[in-house]
Every structure is written in structure tokens, then in C-alpha cells.
Scaffold this motif. Structure first.
Motif, short mmCIF file in Angstrom:
data_model
loop_
_atom_site.label_atom_id
_atom_site.label_comp_id
_atom_site.label_asym_id
_atom_site.label_seq_id
_atom_site.Cartn_x
_atom_site.Cartn_y
_atom_site.Cartn_z
N UNK A 198 0.81 -1.23 0.00
CA UNK A 198 0.00 0.00 0.00
C UNK A 198 0.83 1.27 0.00
N UNK A 199 2.14 1.15 0.26
CA UNK A 199 3.01 2.32 0.26
C UNK A 199 3.02 3.11 1.55
N UNK A 200 2.23 2.69 2.54
CA UNK A 200 2.23 3.38 3.83
C UNK A 200 3.41 2.89 4.67
N UNK A 201 3.73 3.62 5.73
CA UNK A 201 4.84 3.22 6.59
C UNK A 201 4.55 1.92 7.34
N UNK A 202 5.60 1.13 7.54
CA UNK A 202 5.53 -0.05 8.41
C UNK A 202 5.99 0.43 9.78
N UNK A 203 5.24 0.08 10.82
CA UNK A 203 5.57 0.58 12.15
C UNK A 203 6.93 0.07 12.63
N UNK A 204 7.59 0.90 13.42
CA UNK A 204 8.90 0.54 13.98
C UNK A 204 8.78 -0.71 14.84
N UNK A 205 7.67 -0.84 15.56
CA UNK A 205 7.47 -2.02 16.42
C UNK A 205 7.39 -3.30 15.59
N UNK A 206 6.70 -3.23 14.46
CA UNK A 206 6.58 -4.41 13.58
C UNK A 206 7.94 -4.78 13.00
N UNK A 207 8.68 -3.77 12.57
CA UNK A 207 10.01 -4.04 12.01
C UNK A 207 10.97 -4.55 13.07
N UNK A 208 10.82 -4.08 14.31
CA UNK A 208 11.66 -4.57 15.40
C UNK A 208 11.37 -6.05 15.67
N UNK A 209 10.09 -6.40 15.66
CA UNK A 209 9.69 -7.78 15.95
C UNK A 209 9.98 -8.72 14.79
N UNK A 210 9.78 -8.24 13.57
CA UNK A 210 9.97 -9.06 12.37
C UNK A 210 10.72 -8.24 11.33
N UNK A 211 12.04 -8.18 11.45
CA UNK A 211 12.82 -7.26 10.62
C UNK A 211 12.78 -7.52 9.11
N UNK A 212 12.29 -8.65 8.68
CA UNK A 212 12.28 -8.93 7.24
C UNK A 212 10.92 -8.66 6.59
N UNK A 213 9.94 -8.15 7.36
CA UNK A 213 8.60 -7.97 6.78
C UNK A 213 8.62 -6.96 5.64
N UNK A 214 7.70 -7.18 4.72
CA UNK A 214 7.59 -6.33 3.55
C UNK A 214 6.31 -5.49 3.57
N UNK A 215 5.40 -5.83 4.48
CA UNK A 215 4.09 -5.16 4.49
C UNK A 215 3.75 -4.62 5.87
N UNK A 216 2.86 -3.62 5.88
CA UNK A 216 2.36 -3.08 7.14
C UNK A 216 1.39 -4.10 7.75
N UNK A 217 1.02 -3.86 8.99
CA UNK A 217 0.15 -4.80 9.70
C UNK A 217 -1.22 -4.90 9.03
N UNK A 218 -1.73 -3.78 8.53
CA UNK A 218 -3.04 -3.81 7.85
C UNK A 218 -3.02 -4.71 6.62
N UNK A 219 -1.99 -4.55 5.79
CA UNK A 219 -1.90 -5.39 4.59
C UNK A 219 -1.62 -6.85 4.95
N UNK A 220 -0.83 -7.07 5.99
CA UNK A 220 -0.51 -8.45 6.41
C UNK A 220 -1.75 -9.18 6.91
N UNK A 221 -2.68 -8.42 7.51
CA UNK A 221 -3.88 -9.06 8.06
C UNK A 221 -5.04 -9.06 7.05
N UNK A 222 -4.72 -8.73 5.81
CA UNK A 222 -5.72 -8.82 4.75
C UNK A 222 -6.50 -7.54 4.53
N UNK A 223 -6.08 -6.48 5.18
CA UNK A 223 -6.79 -5.21 5.08
C UNK A 223 -6.47 -4.42 3.86
#
Length: 113
Positions: free
Chosen positions: A88-113
């Protein structure tokens, strides 16, 4: 947030070490099966050598895929897109990147949003 490059470099080294260990274990199992003429498929002692080879091979493949994901994340850091969701081009939260440093998507997109 910890420096993402440093965090990814540490994760990369741990993964390389794990892959080397798994490869060494795999080679030992293969060598042991070569040196033995036992019928491992009918061994009442437990798991077969073929099962051990298969399990170690799967774990090594998993480590190779993780290494590719880490390298892709490092490329995103270098390109300046590490904190941007690929969907979606929005920022990925620092907390998400800290927990899972290889993620490519924000939490909304990861959860199907």
C-alpha cells in the motif's frame, strides 16, 4: 528502534551459522549412511536415516529462504524503502520491524486489510 542494518546483519550472521551447522549435520548423516549397510528403513530403534536427511534438508532450505529474505530486507534498507509497505506504500511501524525485521508489508496489509 535499533539500527535496521545492524539488526539485519546480526540476523544474517545467525542464519549463515545455522545453515553451516545444518549442512555439516546433513553431511554427517549422509556419510554415516554410506559407512553403514544397515537397513535403516526397518530399524526398530526409531527414525530412519532417510527421515533425518529429509528433516535436515528441509531445515537447511528454510534457512536458505530466510537468508534470501534478509538479503532482500538489506536491499530495501540500501534503497531507502525498508520502512515502506510494498503493498500500500504506507509506513511499516517501527514495532513491527523490530519484531519481524524482514517484513515487507504493514500490519493492515498483512492481516488482509
Amino acid at each position: 528502534m535499533d539500527d535496521p542494518r545492524a539488526q539485519l546483519d546480526r540476523e544474517r550472521q545467525k542464519t549463515i551459522d545455522r545453515l553451516a551447522s545444518l549442512t555439516e549435520d546433513f553431511d554427517k548423516v549422509v556419510a554415516a549412511s554410506r559407512d553403514s549397510n544397515a537397513d535403516d528403513e526397518h530399524d526398530p530403534e526409531g527414525s530412519t536415516i532417510a527421515f533425518e536427511r529429509s528433516q535436515l534438508g528441509a531445515l537447511a532450505e528454510q534457512a536458505r529462504k530466510a537468508l534470501a529474505e534478509i538479503d532482500a530486507a538489506l536491499a530495501r534498507v540500501a534503497a531507502g524503502t525498508y520502512t515502506t509497505c510494498e503493498r500500500c506504500g504506507r509506513p511499516i511501524s517501527a514495532e513491527r520491524l523490530q519484531a519481524r525485521p524482514m517484513v515487507r508489508t504493514c500490519i493492515d496489509c498483512a492481516s488482509g486489510g
